[in-house]
Scaffold this active site. Sequence first.
Site, PDB file in Angstrom:
ATOM      1  N   TYR A 140      12.175   8.392   2.591  1.00  0.00           N
ATOM      2  CA  TYR A 140      12.890   7.224   2.071  1.00  0.00           C
ATOM      3  C   TYR A 140      14.281   7.598   1.554  1.00  0.00           C
ATOM      4  CZ  TYR A 140       9.051   3.781   1.982  1.00  0.00           C
ATOM      5  OH  TYR A 140       8.069   2.877   2.297  1.00  0.00           O
ATOM      6  N   LYS A 190       0.763  15.825   7.213  1.00  0.00           N
ATOM      7  CA  LYS A 190       0.740  15.952   8.671  1.00  0.00           C
ATOM      8  C   LYS A 190       1.152  17.389   8.984  1.00  0.00           C
ATOM      9  CE  LYS A 190       0.260  14.214  12.822  1.00  0.00           C
ATOM     10  NZ  LYS A 190      -1.041  13.756  13.364  1.00  0.00           N
ATOM     11  N   ASP A 246       2.870   4.791   1.277  1.00  0.00           N
ATOM     12  CA  ASP A 246       3.184   3.378   1.496  1.00  0.00           C
ATOM     13  C   ASP A 246       2.141   2.777   2.439  1.00  0.00           C
ATOM     14  OD1 ASP A 246       4.742   0.969   1.506  1.00  0.00           O
ATOM     15  OD2 ASP A 246       5.524   1.554   3.468  1.00  0.00           O
ATOM     16  N   ASP A 250      -1.497   0.260   1.448  1.00  0.00           N
ATOM     17  CA  ASP A 250      -1.758  -1.086   1.984  1.00  0.00           C
ATOM     18  C   ASP A 250      -3.172  -1.145   2.564  1.00  0.00           C
ATOM     19  OD1 ASP A 250       0.819  -1.971   1.409  1.00  0.00           O
ATOM     20  OD2 ASP A 250       1.041  -3.003   3.338  1.00  0.00           O
TER      21      ASP A 250
HETATM   22  C1  IPM Z   1       5.957  -0.945  -1.430  1.00  0.00           C
HETATM   23  C2  IPM Z   1       6.893  -1.686  -0.515  1.00  0.00           C
HETATM   24  C3  IPM Z   1       8.277  -1.049  -0.604  1.00  0.00           C
HETATM   25  C4  IPM Z   1       8.142   0.386  -0.136  1.00  0.00           C
HETATM   26  C5  IPM Z   1       9.384  -1.797   0.159  1.00  0.00           C
HETATM   27  C6  IPM Z   1       9.494  -3.234  -0.267  1.00  0.00           C
HETATM   28  C7  IPM Z   1      10.708  -1.098   0.048  1.00  0.00           C
HETATM   29  O1  IPM Z   1       6.407  -1.700   0.779  1.00  0.00           O
HETATM   30  O2  IPM Z   1       6.245  -0.878  -2.638  1.00  0.00           O
HETATM   31  O3  IPM Z   1       4.935  -0.454  -0.944  1.00  0.00           O
HETATM   32  O4  IPM Z   1       8.183   0.657   1.069  1.00  0.00           O
HETATM   33  O5  IPM Z   1       8.009   1.258  -0.991  1.00  0.00           O
HETATM   34 MG    MG Z   2       4.412  -0.920   0.937  1.00  0.00          MG
END
Ligand code: IPM
Ligand code: MG
Length: 357
Positions: A140, A190, A246, A250
């Site tokens: 990032y 990885k 990230d 999710d």
């Molecule tokens: C998260 C989101 C963020 C990230 C985005 C909105 C920049 O997906 O907090 O998981 O990728 O960190």
């Molecule tokens: Mg995210």
Amino acid sequence: MGASILLLPGDGIGPEVIEQARLVLVQVSEAAGGLKISTADFGGAAIEKHGDPLPQATLQAARQADGVLLGAVGAPQFDQLPQDKRPEKGLLRLRQELEVFANLRPARARPALADSSPLRTQLVADLDVLVVRELTGGIYFGSPRGFAGEGEKRCGFNTMRYTVGEINRIAKVAFAAAGRRSGRLCSVDKANVLEVSSLWRETVSALSGDYPQVELSHMYVDNAAMQLAANPGQFDVIVTGNLFGDILSDLAAILAGSIGMLPSASLDAAGRGLYEPVHGSAPDLAGCDQANPCAAILSAAMMLRFSIGAKDVADAIESAVDKALASGVRTADIAADADQACSCRQMGEAIRENISL
Ligand code: IPM
Ligand code: MG
């Protein structure tokens, strides 16, 4: 003197879920030692007003606050803008400026929501995973990054880079968390392909001698995604880099029933933090009063626990969420039957009614 809390509602459903969290904070303020709550512009909303997703005044207020609670950022009208002009850039800058490198994303099964998980009930019954995601480094933020060349040769590039120091500080947070939980830590990388991951694995392994009570394992990220979906109960704490975290968080969120349920804390070395629901701004739901405010309210509870030192109040809020769910109140994302779904406001109200202090 009471603690100061800064709210950054942001975009999309951010303002409506943060409003429900604000009402919770107002209700528990006295029990939490008196809370001074203020609000600042952030994300796309701040681009529209000030031309900057993270205006200087917002950053300054965030630095001074004891805890920052953020809704969500991102809106379709900004999707065509270059990366550095988008609302998301404000969030990345805020995380970096506040140095909140340790992102804690807990996902646990709530009995009342077992039917909302895409997995069979018996697979998620013992789901209780804490994803510890490195938040201020990795791909990032790595440089060089950008675009180069022309035509068919035009390319976009990013750099995934971690220093030993960055790996050590996030791994220590994860080892400590595993020590307080069931004592299992899985480091995800990885390392079969990436140098940055070999260094990650080597560094995390070297630390493990300092935590004899924690059992460390390693997993490649592709396998980790499969294992999370196939047998999530095997995991306790997962530690991983920014991008893998990230993605895996999710996945963990949906296993728990809905991404609308998942809170997160992002802490700096001193335990000061930025708190945000894991979900995004969900522009299609914005302003419809249909969003699930649980993740925002649970993020507020994490803030009271970690940054304000009001553990009992945090417990009371968390159990109020469980009680409200047990009573059958459900926003659309977790309702078995869409006709029975309650609004964002009603969910917030039901939670507030169940807070006993
Ligand atoms: C998260 C989101 C963020 C990230 C985005 C909105 C920049 O997906 O907090 O998981 O990728 O960190
Ligand atoms: Mg995210």
